[in-house]
Design a protein around this motif. Structure first.
Motif, mmCIF file in Angstrom:
data_model
loop_
_atom_site.group_PDB
_atom_site.id
_atom_site.type_symbol
_atom_site.label_atom_id
_atom_site.label_comp_id
_atom_site.label_asym_id
_atom_site.label_seq_id
_atom_site.Cartn_x
_atom_site.Cartn_y
_atom_site.Cartn_z
ATOM 1 N N PHE A 108 -11.780 41.878 -14.985
ATOM 2 C CA PHE A 108 -11.795 41.214 -13.687
ATOM 3 C C PHE A 108 -11.440 40.161 -13.655
ATOM 4 O O PHE A 108 -10.809 39.232 -12.958
ATOM 5 C CB PHE A 108 -12.939 42.076 -12.570
ATOM 6 C CG PHE A 108 -12.746 43.551 -12.504
ATOM 7 C CD1 PHE A 108 -11.599 44.222 -12.464
ATOM 8 C CD2 PHE A 108 -14.120 43.948 -12.264
ATOM 9 C CE1 PHE A 108 -11.941 45.705 -12.303
ATOM 10 C CE2 PHE A 108 -14.458 45.362 -11.991
ATOM 11 C CZ PHE A 108 -13.027 45.995 -12.243
ATOM 12 N N ILE A 109 -12.231 39.217 -14.419
ATOM 13 C CA ILE A 109 -12.427 37.775 -14.706
ATOM 14 C C ILE A 109 -10.781 37.354 -14.966
ATOM 15 O O ILE A 109 -10.519 36.497 -14.506
ATOM 16 C CB ILE A 109 -13.331 37.244 -15.595
ATOM 17 C CG1 ILE A 109 -14.851 37.630 -14.993
ATOM 18 C CG2 ILE A 109 -13.046 35.946 -15.945
ATOM 19 C CD1 ILE A 109 -15.952 37.701 -16.125
ATOM 20 N N ILE A 110 -10.382 38.030 -16.115
ATOM 21 C CA ILE A 110 -8.869 37.794 -16.485
ATOM 22 C C ILE A 110 -7.935 37.829 -15.416
ATOM 23 O O ILE A 110 -7.184 36.855 -15.290
ATOM 24 C CB ILE A 110 -8.831 38.286 -17.772
ATOM 25 C CG1 ILE A 110 -9.612 37.939 -19.193
ATOM 26 C CG2 ILE A 110 -7.104 38.121 -18.284
ATOM 27 C CD1 ILE A 110 -9.906 38.775 -20.228
ATOM 28 N N LEU A 111 -8.131 39.019 -14.931
ATOM 29 C CA LEU A 111 -6.837 39.301 -13.688
ATOM 30 C C LEU A 111 -7.151 38.248 -12.342
ATOM 31 O O LEU A 111 -6.007 37.700 -11.994
ATOM 32 C CB LEU A 111 -6.919 40.644 -13.346
ATOM 33 C CG LEU A 111 -6.896 41.832 -14.190
ATOM 34 C CD1 LEU A 111 -7.074 43.214 -13.572
ATOM 35 C CD2 LEU A 111 -5.234 41.677 -14.671
ATOM 36 N N SER A 112 -8.341 38.003 -12.196
ATOM 37 C CA SER A 112 -8.534 36.946 -11.101
ATOM 38 C C SER A 112 -7.960 35.668 -11.385
ATOM 39 O O SER A 112 -7.615 34.912 -10.733
ATOM 40 C CB SER A 112 -10.116 37.132 -10.710
ATOM 41 O OG SER A 112 -10.365 36.267 -9.662
ATOM 42 N N TRP A 113 -8.467 35.121 -12.590
ATOM 43 C CA TRP A 113 -8.208 33.864 -12.903
ATOM 44 C C TRP A 113 -6.477 33.679 -13.287
ATOM 45 O O TRP A 113 -5.933 32.920 -12.718
ATOM 46 C CB TRP A 113 -8.705 33.711 -14.061
ATOM 47 C CG TRP A 113 -8.363 32.168 -14.915
ATOM 48 C CD1 TRP A 113 -8.769 31.019 -14.796
ATOM 49 C CD2 TRP A 113 -7.138 32.172 -15.968
ATOM 50 N NE1 TRP A 113 -8.236 30.183 -15.294
ATOM 51 C CE2 TRP A 113 -7.300 30.723 -16.188
ATOM 52 C CE3 TRP A 113 -6.385 32.756 -16.514
ATOM 53 C CZ2 TRP A 113 -6.358 30.136 -17.079
ATOM 54 C CZ3 TRP A 113 -5.499 32.261 -17.373
ATOM 55 C CH2 TRP A 113 -5.370 30.734 -17.699
ATOM 56 N N TYR A 114 -5.830 34.775 -13.639
ATOM 57 C CA TYR A 114 -4.410 34.833 -13.911
ATOM 58 C C TYR A 114 -3.390 34.875 -12.848
ATOM 59 O O TYR A 114 -2.718 34.128 -12.661
ATOM 60 C CB TYR A 114 -3.991 35.988 -15.228
ATOM 61 C CG TYR A 114 -2.481 35.999 -15.420
ATOM 62 C CD1 TYR A 114 -2.054 35.055 -16.437
ATOM 63 C CD2 TYR A 114 -1.536 36.758 -14.762
ATOM 64 C CE1 TYR A 114 -0.759 34.899 -16.770
ATOM 65 C CE2 TYR A 114 -0.382 36.557 -15.074
ATOM 66 C CZ TYR A 114 -0.051 35.658 -16.013
ATOM 67 O OH TYR A 114 1.483 35.516 -16.448
#
Length: 126
Positions: A108-114
């Motif tokens: 979720f962190i990676i998706l939200s950031w990207y």
């Protein structure tokens, strides 16, 4: 930003925020489950106070508009925190539920950031 990207961003950000806020509050309250989890991994109990506060402040930083640099720091902190939790559980020989939380939060962190909108991104200054 396309509608699809906006949906991915807000879904990932909502799941990230709910998870971090919930676990942050549980850590500050020293719930039985969190106490057992921290004791099992070998970290000191006061560590829950530190990461609980960081999680709550990180959620606020990610959700409020502006403050792009602060958002970058919050995403980085969440990434290091969750990958650290994941590796701590793996080092303890944990499986299943113990690793799914940190693993999915990392996703979720990676998706939200990207997929975050342009107005929430830090741009390089030349």
């Amino acid at each position: 930003m396309t509608k699809k990207n906006r949906i991915i961003y807000w879904t990932a950000t909502a799941l990230l925020s709910v998870g971090m806020l919930g676990s942050g509050i549980s850590q500050l309250l020293h719930t039985k489950e969190m106490n057992e989890l921290i004791a099992h991994t070998g970290y000191p109990m006061y560590f829950m106070n530190i990461i609980g506060v960081w999680k709550i402040l990180g959620v606020i930083a990610i959700l409020i508009p502006k403050n792009k640099l602060l958002k970058e720091w919050a995403y980085a902190g969440f990434f290091f925190l969750m990958t650290g939790a994941l590796f701590s559980h793996l080092a303890m020989g944990d499986a299943g539920k113990a690793i799914f939380g940190p693993l999915f939060q990392t996703i979720f962190i990676i998706l939200s950031w990207y997929f975050r909108p342009t107005d929430r991104k830090l741009t390089a200054v030349n």
